[in-house]
Scaffold this active site. Structure first.
Site, PDB file in Angstrom:
ATOM      1  N   ASP A 180      26.642  31.549  29.823  1.00  0.00           N
ATOM      2  CA  ASP A 180      26.923  30.865  31.090  1.00  0.00           C
ATOM      3  C   ASP A 180      26.223  29.518  31.009  1.00  0.00           C
ATOM      4  O   ASP A 180      24.993  29.463  30.960  1.00  0.00           O
ATOM      5  CB  ASP A 180      26.354  31.718  32.236  1.00  0.00           C
ATOM      6  CG  ASP A 180      26.379  30.998  33.575  1.00  0.00           C
ATOM      7  OD1 ASP A 180      26.848  29.851  33.633  1.00  0.00           O
ATOM      8  OD2 ASP A 180      25.914  31.607  34.554  1.00  0.00           O
ATOM      9  N   ASP A 203      30.924  33.197  32.845  1.00  0.00           N
ATOM     10  CA  ASP A 203      30.596  33.179  31.414  1.00  0.00           C
ATOM     11  C   ASP A 203      31.770  32.732  30.561  1.00  0.00           C
ATOM     12  O   ASP A 203      32.907  33.123  30.821  1.00  0.00           O
ATOM     13  CB  ASP A 203      30.182  34.579  30.959  1.00  0.00           C
ATOM     14  CG  ASP A 203      28.971  35.058  31.716  1.00  0.00           C
ATOM     15  OD1 ASP A 203      27.926  34.423  31.577  1.00  0.00           O
ATOM     16  OD2 ASP A 203      29.092  36.043  32.475  1.00  0.00           O
ATOM     17  N   GLY A 234      18.468  29.667  13.762  1.00  0.00           N
ATOM     18  CA  GLY A 234      19.047  30.622  12.813  1.00  0.00           C
ATOM     19  C   GLY A 234      20.006  31.647  13.385  1.00  0.00           C
ATOM     20  O   GLY A 234      20.931  32.077  12.714  1.00  0.00           O
ATOM     21  N   ASN A 235      19.781  32.070  14.651  1.00  0.00           N
ATOM     22  CA  ASN A 235      20.592  33.131  15.246  1.00  0.00           C
ATOM     23  C   ASN A 235      20.468  33.011  16.759  1.00  0.00           C
ATOM     24  O   ASN A 235      19.366  32.739  17.252  1.00  0.00           O
ATOM     25  CB  ASN A 235      20.027  34.487  14.767  1.00  0.00           C
ATOM     26  CG  ASN A 235      20.940  35.640  15.098  1.00  0.00           C
ATOM     27  OD1 ASN A 235      21.272  35.863  16.252  1.00  0.00           O
ATOM     28  ND2 ASN A 235      21.363  36.368  14.079  1.00  0.00           N
ATOM     29  N   TYR A 250      13.669  35.548  36.302  1.00  0.00           N
ATOM     30  CA  TYR A 250      15.112  35.518  36.542  1.00  0.00           C
ATOM     31  C   TYR A 250      15.774  34.290  35.920  1.00  0.00           C
ATOM     32  O   TYR A 250      15.390  33.165  36.163  1.00  0.00           O
ATOM     33  CB  TYR A 250      15.424  35.522  38.045  1.00  0.00           C
ATOM     34  CG  TYR A 250      16.909  35.378  38.268  1.00  0.00           C
ATOM     35  CD1 TYR A 250      17.740  36.485  38.125  1.00  0.00           C
ATOM     36  CD2 TYR A 250      17.485  34.149  38.536  1.00  0.00           C
ATOM     37  CE1 TYR A 250      19.105  36.369  38.263  1.00  0.00           C
ATOM     38  CE2 TYR A 250      18.851  34.020  38.678  1.00  0.00           C
ATOM     39  CZ  TYR A 250      19.648  35.130  38.543  1.00  0.00           C
ATOM     40  OH  TYR A 250      21.002  35.016  38.666  1.00  0.00           O
ATOM     41  N   LYS A 284      21.974  37.316  35.036  1.00  0.00           N
ATOM     42  CA  LYS A 284      22.135  38.671  34.482  1.00  0.00           C
ATOM     43  C   LYS A 284      22.678  38.533  33.063  1.00  0.00           C
ATOM     44  O   LYS A 284      23.175  37.487  32.668  1.00  0.00           O
ATOM     45  CB  LYS A 284      23.101  39.433  35.393  1.00  0.00           C
ATOM     46  CG  LYS A 284      22.820  40.924  35.504  1.00  0.00           C
ATOM     47  CD  LYS A 284      21.517  41.252  36.173  1.00  0.00           C
ATOM     48  CE  LYS A 284      21.189  42.739  36.104  1.00  0.00           C
ATOM     49  NZ  LYS A 284      19.756  42.967  36.287  1.00  0.00           N
ATOM     50  N   ASP A 285      22.604  39.595  32.294  1.00  0.00           N
ATOM     51  CA  ASP A 285      22.929  39.502  30.859  1.00  0.00           C
ATOM     52  C   ASP A 285      24.415  39.385  30.575  1.00  0.00           C
ATOM     53  O   ASP A 285      24.811  38.822  29.568  1.00  0.00           O
ATOM     54  CB  ASP A 285      22.381  40.730  30.144  1.00  0.00           C
ATOM     55  CG  ASP A 285      21.010  41.054  30.648  1.00  0.00           C
ATOM     56  OD1 ASP A 285      20.114  40.244  30.442  1.00  0.00           O
ATOM     57  OD2 ASP A 285      20.854  42.086  31.320  1.00  0.00           O
ATOM     58  N   TYR A 295      14.515  38.701  41.011  1.00  0.00           N
ATOM     59  CA  TYR A 295      13.795  37.620  41.697  1.00  0.00           C
ATOM     60  C   TYR A 295      12.415  38.136  42.099  1.00  0.00           C
ATOM     61  O   TYR A 295      12.240  39.322  42.354  1.00  0.00           O
ATOM     62  CB  TYR A 295      14.545  37.181  42.958  1.00  0.00           C
ATOM     63  CG  TYR A 295      15.788  36.355  42.675  1.00  0.00           C
ATOM     64  CD1 TYR A 295      15.816  34.998  42.964  1.00  0.00           C
ATOM     65  CD2 TYR A 295      16.918  36.939  42.128  1.00  0.00           C
ATOM     66  CE1 TYR A 295      16.945  34.234  42.710  1.00  0.00           C
ATOM     67  CE2 TYR A 295      18.054  36.195  41.868  1.00  0.00           C
ATOM     68  CZ  TYR A 295      18.056  34.843  42.166  1.00  0.00           C
ATOM     69  OH  TYR A 295      19.177  34.092  41.907  1.00  0.00           O
TER      70      TYR A 295
END
Ligand code: F6R
Ligand code: MG
Ligand code: MG
Length: 378
Positions: free
Chosen positions: A11, A52, A102-103, A230, A233-234, A348
Site C-alpha cells: 500500500d 493495496d 536484498g529482499n 501501527y 494491516k498486513d 493503535y
C-alpha cells in the site's frame, strides 16, 4: 520448464482514506515493472485490492531473487513519488525502510513465491486480501486441503489420498523464521490446534505428500511486528495451484462461503467477517469489511492467460449478502468483548495509553473486603 511465481504487494497511497489506489499510481507502478523487468520477467499482472497494489510476476529466477525483489521495491518507490505528487493518503505507507537490502521481507511489502516444474496445464489462484492479516487464510487453507467437508477430492481422488504437509510459522518469533511441518491427515488436530490462533500461527506453505510438489504459499509478514507500532494491516496475498494432485479450484474456493471472522477492518483492531469480492474492489463499511479477491489463471511457459475473476458469479452475491449481515451483527456490539481485538493486537496505542493513565487511579480496598463482598471471618 521451471517457472517461479512471485507476488509482491504494498500500500503506497490511496484515494479518500485507505480505500483504493489512484489509476495513475497503478499505471506508474506497472510501467516501471514493464520497463525495467523486460529481461527479468516472462509475464506480469498488476491488480489492486482495497488500498493495496499487487504485482504477480512470472520468471525463471527462483524464489527470493534479489533482482525481482528490487524491481518491485523500486516500482513501489516510483509509485510513492506519484502518490505524494497527487496528495494521496498514506503515500509510501508500507515502505518501512529507507533503502532496499536484498529482499522485501522485513521492509514492509508482503510477498509470497513458489517455484515449480510446469505441468502441461497449470491452473492456479492468486488471492489478495485487504484490511486483515495473514492468519485470515488459516481456516480456508485448512478446510480446502484437509477437510473432506470442503475438499471432496480427499475422498474421491486417489492422487490426493496421501494428504498434504503444512509448514506453519510462528509469526511472533521475530528473531528468525520459527516453523513447524505437520502432516494431514495424521496430525490434523495438531494443525488445528495451531491454526486456531490466527495472530500467532500462520500457514506459510502447503505441499503434496504424493510428490512433494508445492501447492500453496502465503505471505507471512506482520507489519505490527516489523514496525512495532501501527503502520497498517498486513493485507496478505496467497498463491494456490489447483487440480490434479491438488484440490480442484472449486474446493479451494468453497471455504470462502463461510465469511469467517478475521482480525482487521477499522483501525486494524476489530473482528469482522472476510468478504469474497470481485477483482479491484474497494473498501467501504467500517473500513471493511475485510475483503479477499481471487484471480484464476493458467500459466504456460511462463506466460499467463487472462485473469478470470473467481468471485464474480451470482453465487458469491448471495455470499456477500450473508457476510454483510454477519458484519452488521458484530458491529452491533461496538467495542465490547470479541468485537474488538484483544489488548496485544490493537493496532493503535490509544487504549494502552489510557490504561496507563487510569492505572494509578485504581485503589485496593482495605483488608476484609474483596470484590464488593465481605471476607468470611476466619
Ligand atoms: C485498517 C486501516 C484503516 C485505518 C483508519 C485510520 O487497516 O488501514 O482502518 O486504520 O482509516 O487511518 P489513519 O490512522 O491513517 O487516519
Ligand atoms: Mg492502508
Ligand atoms: Mg491495505
Amino acid at each position: 520448464m521451471k517457472t517461479t511465481l512471485s507476488v509482491i504487494k504494498a500500500d503506497v497511497g490511496s484515494i479518500g482514506g485507505h480505500i483504493k489506489p489512484s489509476a495513475r499510481l497503478k499505471e506508474t507502478i506497472e510501467q516501471h515493472v514493464r520497463e525495467h523487468g523486460k529481461k527479468l520477467l516472462t509475464d506480469l499482472y498488476v491488480s489492486s485490492t482495497g488500498d493495496d497494489v499487487a504485482l504477480l510476476m512470472a520468471h525463471q529466477r527462483g524464489v527470493n531473487d534479489s533482482k525481482i525483489h528490487e524491481l518491485a521495491w523500486d516500482a513501489f518507490m516510483a509509485g510513492t513519488k506519484v502518490a505524494r505528487a497527487q496528495g494521496l493518503y498514506g503515500a509510501g505507507q508500507d515502505l518501512l525502510k529507507d533503502a532496499f537490502s536484498g529482499n522485501v521481507r522485513g521492509l514492509g511489502p508482503a510477498s509470497c513465491e513458489m517455484e515449480f516444474e510446469e505441468r502441461p496445464n497449470e491452473p492456479f489462484l492468486f488471492f489478495a486480501a485487504d484490511k486483515t492479516d495473514p492468519g485470515a487464510y488459516n481456516l480456508p487453507l485448512y478446510l480446502a486441503f484437509a477437510d473432506p467437508m470442503h475438499c471432496a477430492g480427499l475422498l474421491l481422488s486417489p492422487k490426493m489420498a496421501k494428504g498434504f504437509t503444512y509448514t506453519i510459522m510462528d509469526v511472533n518469533h521475530t528473531e528468525g523464521d520459527r516453523i513447524i511441518e505437520l502432516n494431514a491427515p495424521e496430525e490434523m488436530y495438531d494443525i488445528a490446534c495451531l491454526l486456531r490462533d490466527n495472530e500467532r500461527f500462520v500457514v506459510e506453505s502447503i505441499r503434496s505428500r504424493a510428490n512433494n510438489d508445492v501447492a500453496a504459499v502465503v505471505s507471512t509478514s506482520r507489519l505490527h511486528n516489523i514496525a512495532g507500532t501501527y503502520t497498517g494491516k498486513d493485507d496478505p496475498v496467497a498463491l494456490v495451484r489447483t487440480q490434479g494432485n491438488f484440490p480442484a479450484t472449486g474446493e479451494v474456493l468453497s471455504p470462502y462461503r463461510i465469511g469467517h471472522y478475521v482480525a482487521g477492518t477499522m483501525r486494524g483492531s476489530h473482528h469482522g467477517p472476510l468478504m469474497p469480492v470481485k477483482l479491484n474492489s474497494t473498501i467501504s463499511f467500517f473500513d471493511g469489511p475485510a475483503v479477499v479477491s481471487c484471480a484464476a489463471f493458467c500459466v504456460h511457459e511462463g506466460k499467463f492467460t487472462e485473469a478470470v475473476d473467481a468471485f464474480d458469479h451470482p453465487f458469491w452475491d448471495w455470499v456477500r449478502n450473508n457476510v454483510s449481515q454477519k458484519a452488521a451483527e458484530i458491529r452491533n456490539q461496538g467495542f465490547s468483548g470479541p468485537a474488538m481485538l484483544p489488548y496485544t493486537e490493537l493496532e493503535y496505542g490509544g487504549v494502552v495509553e489510557k490504561m496507563g493513565q487510569l492505572d494509578h487511579r485504581f485503589t485496593v480496598r482495605k483488608e476484609g473486603v474483596g470484590n464488593g463482598r465481605k471476607k468470611k471471618a476466619a
